[in-house]
Design a protein around this motif. Structure first.
Motif, PDB file in Angstrom:
ATOM      1  N   ALA A  53      22.738  54.894 -60.569  1.00 55.27           N
ATOM      2  CA  ALA A  53      21.353  55.030 -60.108  1.00 55.27           C
ATOM      3  C   ALA A  53      20.531  53.807 -60.511  1.00 55.27           C
ATOM      4  N   ILE A  54      20.746  53.305 -61.711  1.00 56.30           N
ATOM      5  CA  ILE A  54      20.043  52.100 -62.178  1.00 56.30           C
ATOM      6  C   ILE A  54      20.418  50.907 -61.303  1.00 56.30           C
ATOM      7  N   LEU A  55      21.716  50.776 -61.011  1.00 52.19           N
ATOM      8  CA  LEU A  55      22.186  49.682 -60.164  1.00 52.19           C
ATOM      9  C   LEU A  55      21.608  49.800 -58.755  1.00 52.19           C
ATOM     10  N   ILE A  56      21.586  51.005 -58.213  1.00 53.58           N
ATOM     11  CA  ILE A  56      21.030  51.217 -56.873  1.00 53.58           C
ATOM     12  C   ILE A  56      19.559  50.820 -56.847  1.00 53.58           C
ATOM     13  N   ASN A  57      18.808  51.223 -57.868  1.00 57.02           N
ATOM     14  CA  ASN A  57      17.393  50.840 -57.926  1.00 57.02           C
ATOM     15  C   ASN A  57      17.229  49.330 -57.982  1.00 57.02           C
ATOM     16  N   ALA A  58      18.104  48.650 -58.734  1.00 59.55           N
ATOM     17  CA  ALA A  58      18.052  47.190 -58.811  1.00 59.55           C
ATOM     18  C   ALA A  58      18.347  46.572 -57.442  1.00 59.55           C
ATOM     19  N   LEU A  59      19.324  47.125 -56.739  1.00 59.91           N
ATOM     20  CA  LEU A  59      19.656  46.611 -55.408  1.00 59.91           C
ATOM     21  C   LEU A  59      18.528  46.872 -54.413  1.00 59.91           C
ATOM     22  N   VAL A  60      17.911  48.045 -54.499  1.00 58.02           N
ATOM     23  CA  VAL A  60      16.794  48.371 -53.609  1.00 58.02           C
ATOM     24  C   VAL A  60      15.647  47.395 -53.849  1.00 58.02           C
ATOM     25  N   LYS A  61      15.351  47.121 -55.105  1.00 56.60           N
ATOM     26  CA  LYS A  61      14.289  46.154 -55.420  1.00 56.60           C
ATOM     27  C   LYS A  61      14.659  44.769 -54.906  1.00 56.60           C
ATOM     28  N   HIS A  62      15.928  44.422 -55.018  1.00 61.61           N
ATOM     29  CA  HIS A  62      16.416  43.127 -54.515  1.00 61.61           C
ATOM     30  C   HIS A  62      16.214  43.027 -53.010  1.00 61.61           C
ATOM     31  N   ASN A  63      16.270  44.160 -52.325  1.00 56.91           N
ATOM     32  CA  ASN A  63      16.127  44.199 -50.869  1.00 56.91           C
ATOM     33  C   ASN A  63      14.684  44.342 -50.399  1.00 56.91           C
ATOM     34  N   GLY A  64      13.729  44.194 -51.276  1.00 56.67           N
ATOM     35  CA  GLY A  64      12.343  44.260 -50.823  1.00 56.67           C
ATOM     36  C   GLY A  64      11.444  45.106 -51.678  1.00 56.67           C
ATOM     37  N   GLY A  65      11.806  45.310 -52.915  1.00 56.83           N
ATOM     38  CA  GLY A  65      10.922  45.986 -53.843  1.00 56.83           C
ATOM     39  C   GLY A  65      10.844  47.486 -53.684  1.00 56.83           C
ATOM     40  N   GLY A  66      11.730  48.067 -52.900  1.00 54.30           N
ATOM     41  CA  GLY A  66      11.718  49.511 -52.766  1.00 54.30           C
ATOM     42  C   GLY A  66      10.760  50.021 -51.718  1.00 54.30           C
ATOM     43  N   GLU A  67      10.014  49.149 -51.086  1.00 57.00           N
ATOM     44  CA  GLU A  67       9.075  49.571 -50.054  1.00 57.00           C
ATOM     45  C   GLU A  67       9.668  49.230 -48.699  1.00 57.00           C
ATOM     46  N   ARG A  68      10.751  49.909 -48.378  1.00 55.17           N
ATOM     47  CA  ARG A  68      11.452  49.621 -47.134  1.00 55.17           C
ATOM     48  C   ARG A  68      10.919  50.508 -46.029  1.00 55.17           C
ATOM     49  N   PRO A  69      10.798  49.934 -44.838  1.00 54.35           N
ATOM     50  CA  PRO A  69      10.369  50.741 -43.695  1.00 54.35           C
ATOM     51  C   PRO A  69      11.344  51.887 -43.462  1.00 54.35           C
TER      52      PRO A  69
END
Length: 136
Positions: A53-69
């Motif tokens: 879950a920590i890694l996924i959150n890091a990847l999501v942030k890497h992909n745009g800060g977690g604010e994905r359309p």
């Protein structure tokens, strides 16, 4: 703060990690470097659910800060939590409902469409609970 899971990484988490890495254009070598820097483990298969879950959150942030359309809005998240409170449900009960009907392992993985369906489902459960109390 919740306790960390010692259960092994799940298949949906592995799929999410690879999907996020692919979306970010991260190759296998860099992904494993990232795994090591985040968790100090050599292999994805060695991760616990919490570490994944920590890694996924890091990847999501890497992909745009977690604010994905297309992902659940803050307002939808608030409504989910509001119905959880009204129903008197624990986090585990809410997550069980989300897993059953949206087939995702974490709230933050809900799309706008899935979050809407879950909110409608919670609204129905809440309505039935209120109707049952009025009958008694």
């Amino acid at each position: 703060m919740g306790t960390r899971s010692i259960r092994p990484i799940t298949q949906p988490q592995l799929r999410k990690i690879f999907a996020e890495a692919r979306q970010a254009g991260i190759g296998n070598e860099y992904l494993h470097d990232m795994v090591y820097s985040v968790t100090e483990k050599e292999s994805l298969k060695d991760l616990t659910m919490s570490e994944a879950a920590i890694l996924i959150n890091a990847l999501v942030k890497h992909n745009g800060g977690g604010e994905r359309p297309g992902m659940m809005t803050d307002k939808q998240h608030w409504r989910l939590r509001d119905y959880q409170s009204k129903l008197g449900w624990t986090d585990a009960q809410l997550l069980g409902f989300v897993r059953k009907y949206a087939h995702v392992d974490f709230l933050n993985w809900l799309t706008i469409k899935d979050a809407s369906k879950i909110i409608e489902g919670l609204k129905n459960v809440y309505g039935k609970k209120g109707a049952a109390q009025n009958v008694q």
